[in-house]
Design a protein around this motif. Structure first.
Motif, mmCIF file in Angstrom:
data_model
loop_
_atom_site.group_PDB
_atom_site.id
_atom_site.type_symbol
_atom_site.label_atom_id
_atom_site.label_comp_id
_atom_site.label_asym_id
_atom_site.label_seq_id
_atom_site.Cartn_x
_atom_site.Cartn_y
_atom_site.Cartn_z
ATOM 1 N N LEU A 157 0.826 -1.211 0.000
ATOM 2 C CA LEU A 157 0.000 0.000 0.000
ATOM 3 C C LEU A 157 0.860 1.261 0.000
ATOM 4 O O LEU A 157 0.538 2.243 -0.670
ATOM 5 C CB LEU A 157 -0.955 -0.006 1.189
ATOM 6 N N ILE A 158 1.970 1.231 0.734
ATOM 7 C CA ILE A 158 2.882 2.376 0.738
ATOM 8 C C ILE A 158 3.490 2.568 -0.644
ATOM 9 O O ILE A 158 3.568 3.693 -1.156
ATOM 10 C CB ILE A 158 3.980 2.202 1.806
ATOM 11 N N LEU A 159 3.889 1.468 -1.269
ATOM 12 C CA LEU A 159 4.464 1.566 -2.618
ATOM 13 C C LEU A 159 3.433 2.076 -3.617
ATOM 14 O O LEU A 159 3.761 2.863 -4.507
ATOM 15 C CB LEU A 159 5.024 0.213 -3.053
ATOM 16 N N LEU A 160 2.192 1.631 -3.477
ATOM 17 C CA LEU A 160 1.142 2.130 -4.370
ATOM 18 C C LEU A 160 0.862 3.613 -4.116
ATOM 19 O O LEU A 160 0.570 4.361 -5.056
ATOM 20 C CB LEU A 160 -0.135 1.319 -4.200
ATOM 21 N N ALA A 161 0.963 4.033 -2.858
ATOM 22 C CA ALA A 161 0.705 5.431 -2.522
ATOM 23 C C ALA A 161 1.709 6.363 -3.186
ATOM 24 O O ALA A 161 1.399 7.529 -3.450
ATOM 25 C CB ALA A 161 0.724 5.619 -1.009
ATOM 26 N N THR A 162 2.880 5.850 -3.475
ATOM 27 C CA THR A 162 3.882 6.698 -4.127
ATOM 28 C C THR A 162 3.467 7.086 -5.540
ATOM 29 O O THR A 162 4.015 8.030 -6.100
ATOM 30 C CB THR A 162 5.257 6.010 -4.179
ATOM 31 N N MET A 163 2.500 6.398 -6.091
ATOM 32 C CA MET A 163 2.032 6.757 -7.434
ATOM 33 C C MET A 163 1.169 8.017 -7.413
ATOM 34 O O MET A 163 0.785 8.519 -8.467
ATOM 35 C CB MET A 163 1.269 5.592 -8.074
#
Length: 92
Positions: free
Chosen positions: A31-37
């Motif tokens: 979720l954190i990695l997706l939030a970077t988008m």
């Protein structure tokens, strides 16, 4: 094939990274990695929104060199911000 690779790098590869490196908390890491988008939200103000041959650097507001300096500065803060700063820097 280019579109498939593009979306895999946005959604599939972060999942691989989360599962391999954060086995116990892979969902949170993903979720954190997706939030970077979220840095790509500035694409919505471009006309056209997507153009295959356009370079995003210095075209979109969140893809400027000044913004990248902020992303690098995030590397020196708390671990969550470090993750976001790293991801935003490499996504640009």
């Amino acid at each position: 094939m280019q579109t498939f690779i593009h979306y895999f790098l946005h959604f599939g590869f972060p999942l691989v990274i989360a599962v391999v490196f954060f086995k116990k908390e892979w969902k949170k890491a993903y979720l954190i990695l997706l939030a970077t988008m979220l840095v790509d939200l500035d694409h919505l103000v471009a006309d056209p929104i997507f153009q295959a041959n356009r370079c995003s650097i210095n075209f979109h507001p969140l893809h400027t060199y000044y913004a990248m300096l902020v992303y690098v500065a995030l590397l020196f803060f708390v671990s969550l911000l470090t993750s976001l700063g790293l991801d935003c820097f490499f996504i640009c």
